[in-house]
Design a protein around this motif. Structure first.
Motif, PDB file in Angstrom:
ATOM      1  N   LEU A 212       0.854  -1.182   0.000  1.00  9.37           N
ATOM      2  CA  LEU A 212       0.000   0.000   0.000  1.00  9.37           C
ATOM      3  C   LEU A 212       0.894   1.238   0.000  1.00  9.37           C
ATOM      4  CD1 LEU A 212      -2.552  -1.244   2.686  1.00  9.37           C
ATOM      5  CD2 LEU A 212      -2.748  -1.373   0.198  1.00  9.37           C
ATOM      6  N   ALA A 213       0.714   2.082  -0.990  1.00 10.31           N
ATOM      7  CA  ALA A 213       1.657   3.181  -1.221  1.00 10.31           C
ATOM      8  C   ALA A 213       1.014   4.551  -1.053  1.00 10.31           C
ATOM      9  CB  ALA A 213       2.255   3.058  -2.616  1.00 10.31           C
ATOM     10  N   ARG A 214       1.873   5.528  -0.751  1.00  7.34           N
ATOM     11  CA  ARG A 214       1.450   6.925  -0.637  1.00  7.34           C
ATOM     12  C   ARG A 214       2.406   7.804  -1.441  1.00  7.34           C
ATOM     13  NH1 ARG A 214       1.641   5.485   5.036  1.00  7.34           N
ATOM     14  NH2 ARG A 214      -0.424   5.046   5.891  1.00  7.34           N
ATOM     15  N   HIS A 215       1.919   8.990  -1.765  1.00 13.12           N
ATOM     16  CA  HIS A 215       2.772   9.990  -2.415  1.00 13.12           C
ATOM     17  C   HIS A 215       2.572  11.313  -1.693  1.00 13.12           C
ATOM     18  CE1 HIS A 215       4.850  12.427  -5.286  1.00 13.12           C
ATOM     19  NE2 HIS A 215       3.765  13.085  -5.631  1.00 13.12           N
ATOM     20  N   TYR A 216       3.686  11.943  -1.312  1.00 12.40           N
ATOM     21  CA  TYR A 216       3.660  13.229  -0.631  1.00 12.40           C
ATOM     22  C   TYR A 216       4.197  14.292  -1.599  1.00 12.40           C
ATOM     23  CZ  TYR A 216       2.881  10.538   3.617  1.00 12.40           C
ATOM     24  OH  TYR A 216       2.348   9.688   4.565  1.00 12.40           O
ATOM     25  N   PRO A 217       3.326  15.071  -2.204  1.00 17.47           N
ATOM     26  CA  PRO A 217       3.781  16.067  -3.188  1.00 17.47           C
ATOM     27  C   PRO A 217       4.808  17.043  -2.644  1.00 17.47           C
ATOM     28  CG  PRO A 217       1.403  15.791  -3.307  1.00 17.47           C
ATOM     29  CD  PRO A 217       1.855  15.052  -2.088  1.00 17.47           C
ATOM     30  N   VAL A 218       4.768  17.318  -1.323  1.00 15.29           N
ATOM     31  CA  VAL A 218       5.694  18.291  -0.754  1.00 15.29           C
ATOM     32  C   VAL A 218       7.143  17.850  -0.931  1.00 15.29           C
ATOM     33  CG1 VAL A 218       5.631  17.309   1.585  1.00 15.29           C
ATOM     34  CG2 VAL A 218       6.164  19.743   1.272  1.00 15.29           C
ATOM     35  N   VAL A 219       7.383  16.532  -0.946  1.00 12.78           N
ATOM     36  CA  VAL A 219       8.755  16.042  -1.134  1.00 12.78           C
ATOM     37  C   VAL A 219       9.267  16.458  -2.506  1.00 12.78           C
ATOM     38  CG1 VAL A 219      10.210  13.987  -1.294  1.00 12.78           C
ATOM     39  CG2 VAL A 219       8.402  14.110   0.447  1.00 12.78           C
ATOM     40  N   GLU A 220       8.420  16.266  -3.526  1.00  9.66           N
ATOM     41  CA  GLU A 220       8.812  16.646  -4.881  1.00  9.66           C
ATOM     42  C   GLU A 220       8.956  18.161  -5.010  1.00  9.66           C
ATOM     43  OE1 GLU A 220       7.439  15.751  -9.503  1.00  9.66           O
ATOM     44  OE2 GLU A 220       6.286  14.956  -7.825  1.00  9.66           O
ATOM     45  N   GLU A 221       8.053  18.898  -4.377  1.00 11.06           N
ATOM     46  CA  GLU A 221       8.099  20.354  -4.463  1.00 11.06           C
ATOM     47  C   GLU A 221       9.381  20.921  -3.856  1.00 11.06           C
ATOM     48  OE1 GLU A 221       4.576  21.517  -2.442  1.00 11.06           O
ATOM     49  OE2 GLU A 221       3.226  20.627  -3.927  1.00 11.06           O
ATOM     50  N   MET A 222       9.844  20.299  -2.772  1.00 14.48           N
ATOM     51  CA  MET A 222      10.982  20.862  -2.042  1.00 14.48           C
ATOM     52  C   MET A 222      12.317  20.251  -2.431  1.00 14.48           C
ATOM     53  SD  MET A 222       9.296  21.409   1.758  1.00 14.48           S
ATOM     54  CE  MET A 222      10.633  22.487   2.289  1.00 14.48           C
ATOM     55  N   THR A 223      12.298  19.043  -3.047  1.00 15.11           N
ATOM     56  CA  THR A 223      13.559  18.378  -3.383  1.00 15.11           C
ATOM     57  C   THR A 223      13.711  18.090  -4.868  1.00 15.11           C
ATOM     58  OG1 THR A 223      12.727  16.107  -3.131  1.00 15.11           O
ATOM     59  CG2 THR A 223      13.492  17.242  -1.132  1.00 15.11           C
ATOM     60  N   GLY A 224      12.606  18.132  -5.614  1.00 13.51           N
ATOM     61  CA  GLY A 224      12.649  17.763  -7.022  1.00 13.51           C
ATOM     62  C   GLY A 224      12.615  16.271  -7.257  1.00 13.51           C
ATOM     63  N   VAL A 225      12.512  15.488  -6.174  1.00 16.13           N
ATOM     64  CA  VAL A 225      12.488  14.024  -6.276  1.00 16.13           C
ATOM     65  C   VAL A 225      11.056  13.539  -6.089  1.00 16.13           C
ATOM     66  CG1 VAL A 225      13.290  11.849  -5.291  1.00 16.13           C
ATOM     67  CG2 VAL A 225      14.838  13.812  -5.418  1.00 16.13           C
ATOM     68  N   ARG A 226      10.551  12.803  -7.074  1.00 11.09           N
ATOM     69  CA  ARG A 226       9.209  12.237  -6.972  1.00 11.09           C
ATOM     70  C   ARG A 226       9.324  10.868  -6.297  1.00 11.09           C
ATOM     71  NH1 ARG A 226       4.864  10.021 -10.989  1.00 11.09           N
ATOM     72  NH2 ARG A 226       2.965  10.794 -10.008  1.00 11.09           N
ATOM     73  N   GLU A 227       8.842  10.797  -5.072  1.00 13.87           N
ATOM     74  CA  GLU A 227       9.037   9.590  -4.262  1.00 13.87           C
ATOM     75  C   GLU A 227       7.718   8.868  -4.014  1.00 13.87           C
ATOM     76  OE1 GLU A 227      11.511   8.794  -0.266  1.00 13.87           O
ATOM     77  OE2 GLU A 227       9.605   9.835   0.105  1.00 13.87           O
ATOM     78  N   LEU A 228       7.735   7.546  -4.181  1.00  7.49           N
ATOM     79  CA  LEU A 228       6.622   6.703  -3.776  1.00  7.49           C
ATOM     80  C   LEU A 228       6.958   6.144  -2.401  1.00  7.49           C
ATOM     81  CD1 LEU A 228       3.897   5.445  -4.859  1.00  7.49           C
ATOM     82  CD2 LEU A 228       5.246   3.372  -5.278  1.00  7.49           C
ATOM     83  N   TRP A 229       6.128   6.473  -1.423  1.00  3.18           N
ATOM     84  CA  TRP A 229       6.355   5.968  -0.064  1.00  3.18           C
ATOM     85  C   TRP A 229       5.511   4.708   0.135  1.00  3.18           C
ATOM     86  CZ3 TRP A 229       9.928   6.516   3.415  1.00  3.18           C
ATOM     87  CH2 TRP A 229       9.710   5.967   4.693  1.00  3.18           C
ATOM     88  N   ILE A 230       6.175   3.615   0.439  1.00  2.00           N
ATOM     89  CA  ILE A 230       5.489   2.339   0.641  1.00  2.00           C
ATOM     90  C   ILE A 230       5.112   2.248   2.110  1.00  2.00           C
ATOM     91  CG2 ILE A 230       5.697  -0.155   0.489  1.00  2.00           C
ATOM     92  CD1 ILE A 230       7.593   0.289  -1.878  1.00  2.00           C
ATOM     93  N   GLY A 231       3.845   2.539   2.387  1.00  2.00           N
ATOM     94  CA  GLY A 231       3.391   2.630   3.767  1.00  2.00           C
ATOM     95  C   GLY A 231       3.308   1.294   4.465  1.00  2.00           C
ATOM     96  N   ASP A 232       2.827   0.270   3.769  1.00  5.86           N
ATOM     97  CA  ASP A 232       2.679  -1.051   4.378  1.00  5.86           C
ATOM     98  C   ASP A 232       2.960  -2.141   3.364  1.00  5.86           C
ATOM     99  OD1 ASP A 232       1.529  -0.975   7.260  1.00  5.86           O
ATOM    100  OD2 ASP A 232       0.416   0.590   6.214  1.00  5.86           O
ATOM    101  N   VAL A 233       3.724  -3.136   3.789  1.00  4.03           N
ATOM    102  CA  VAL A 233       3.971  -4.351   3.020  1.00  4.03           C
ATOM    103  C   VAL A 233       3.702  -5.515   3.963  1.00  4.03           C
ATOM    104  CG1 VAL A 233       5.630  -5.721   1.711  1.00  4.03           C
ATOM    105  CG2 VAL A 233       5.807  -3.230   1.716  1.00  4.03           C
ATOM    106  N   GLY A 234       2.876  -6.458   3.546  1.00  9.32           N
ATOM    107  CA  GLY A 234       2.591  -7.581   4.432  1.00  9.32           C
ATOM    108  C   GLY A 234       2.111  -8.811   3.699  1.00  9.32           C
ATOM    109  N   THR A 235       2.335  -9.954   4.316  1.00  5.45           N
ATOM    110  CA  THR A 235       1.873 -11.245   3.804  1.00  5.45           C
ATOM    111  C   THR A 235       1.320 -12.047   4.977  1.00  5.45           C
ATOM    112  OG1 THR A 235       3.700 -11.222   2.205  1.00  5.45           O
ATOM    113  CG2 THR A 235       2.507 -13.298   2.482  1.00  5.45           C
TER     114      THR A 235
END
Length: 319
Positions: free
Chosen positions: A231-254
């Motif tokens: 389950l992933a999230r995206h925080y636009p502020v990271v891209e706005e302030m760093t220029g890096v578009r990051e996908l944050w993986i909030g949860d991984v489970g099996t």
């Protein structure tokens, strides 16, 4: 310097966001938050009873928030979040702020969960020497270490095949409740984890503007049941302030009975490949350094490397 202490209100959101990001510029913890992010955390907080604004000459110089859990089991771990503006540090504000937040946490805890023991906790980035010293001076102890991992989404990403008997499909809102229950089951034995209520789940994922369903995936078994998830999230502020578009993986489970078969590795590989195709530059996640499911090895094999270490400092409270 005379300080004024009062609860936060939603009108303080711009000032809190500005203070936080001024602190981040000095501390370099990698945690960037926008006014929208604070609006969500304010919405999840009992502002009159669980927040503090600290003002000097009418200017916000520090703030604090108390984050409760809906369904605590065993010890109720209440998180204390706060920040002192870099220009006002080493003046004793933190030494007052953290105990005051702990007192608010005790009052809220007694009102809601009087039969459970209480621990107050605060997350500290390991390089933040002042924050570490403050927590230890006030009797907090380092209960757990969490690694923040990152991987660049370049052409060298390993492609892991989907194990036989499983299928990977995009997250579907129709499966939302099933995924919540599977997530709760998958994390049931993890340190500090408690079941997410429908309300907490919605706030974290399905009702959150940060949740990215198109970059979140499910692993299905032969009987079409969800057995794993990313389950992933995206925080636009990271891209706005760093220029890096990051996908944050909030949860991984099996689910436990499906572990050791490559399900998580395939889910991660699939997710990272899709993220790269969608224009993300980097993926990040956090993992308990003592995770009993050996998750760190799964992430390292997927190309993730440790970027930072966070420490969960806790203190048992007398009620």
């Amino acid at each position: 310097m005379e300080l004024v202490w009062r609860p936060l209100t939603t009108a303080d959101i711009p000032a809190v966001a500005a203070l936080y990001n001024a602190a981040e510029a000095a501390d370099d913890t990698g945690e960037l938050l926008s006014e929208e992010d604070f609006a969500q955390s304010f919405g999840d907080t009992d502002l009159p009873g669980g927040s503090l604004a600290v003002l000097a000459d009418g200017r916000l110089v520090a703030y604090g928030l108390v984050a409760l859990r809906d369904n605590p089991v065993g010890t109720h771990r209440v998180r204390l979040d706060g920040m002192v503006h870099p220009e006002h540090r080493r003046a004793g504000i933190g030494l007052q702020l953290l105990p005051r937040l702990a007192a608010l946490a005790r009052d809220l805890h007694v009102a809601r969960h009087p039969h459970l023991p209480l621990a107050v906790c605060t997350m500290v980035e390991s390089r933040s020497e002042g924050h570490v010293a403050l927590a230890e001076k006030l009797g907090f102890r380092a209960d757990r270490h969490f690694y923040e991992l990152e991987v660049a989404l370049g052409e060298s990403l390993a492609q892991v095949p989907i194990p036989s008997g499983y299928e990977i499909v995009p997250f579907s809102a129709a499966r939302d409740e099933e995924v919540r229950l599977v997530c709760n089951a998958a994390f049931a034995q993890h340190w500090g984890s408690v079941e997410r209520s429908p309300g907490e789940w919605a706030a974290s994922f399905t009702d959150s503007s940060r949740f990215v369903p198109d970059s979140s995936f499910l692993a299905l078994s032969k009987d079409n049941a969800v057995v794993g998830f990313v389950l992933a999230r995206h925080y636009p502020v990271v891209e706005e302030m760093t220029g890096v578009r990051e996908l944050w993986i909030g949860d991984v489970g099996t689910l436990e009975e499906h572990r050791g078969r490559g399900v998580a590795s395939a889910l991660l590989s699939w997710t990272l490949a899709q993220a790269r195709a969608e224009g993300y530059h980097r993926a990040g996640l956090s993992v308990d350094s003592a995770n009993s499911t050996r998750a760190l090895g799964v992430y390292e094999r997927a190309g993730f490397e440790v970027a930072r270490t966070w420490i969960d400092y806790g203190r048992l409270e007398e009620l």
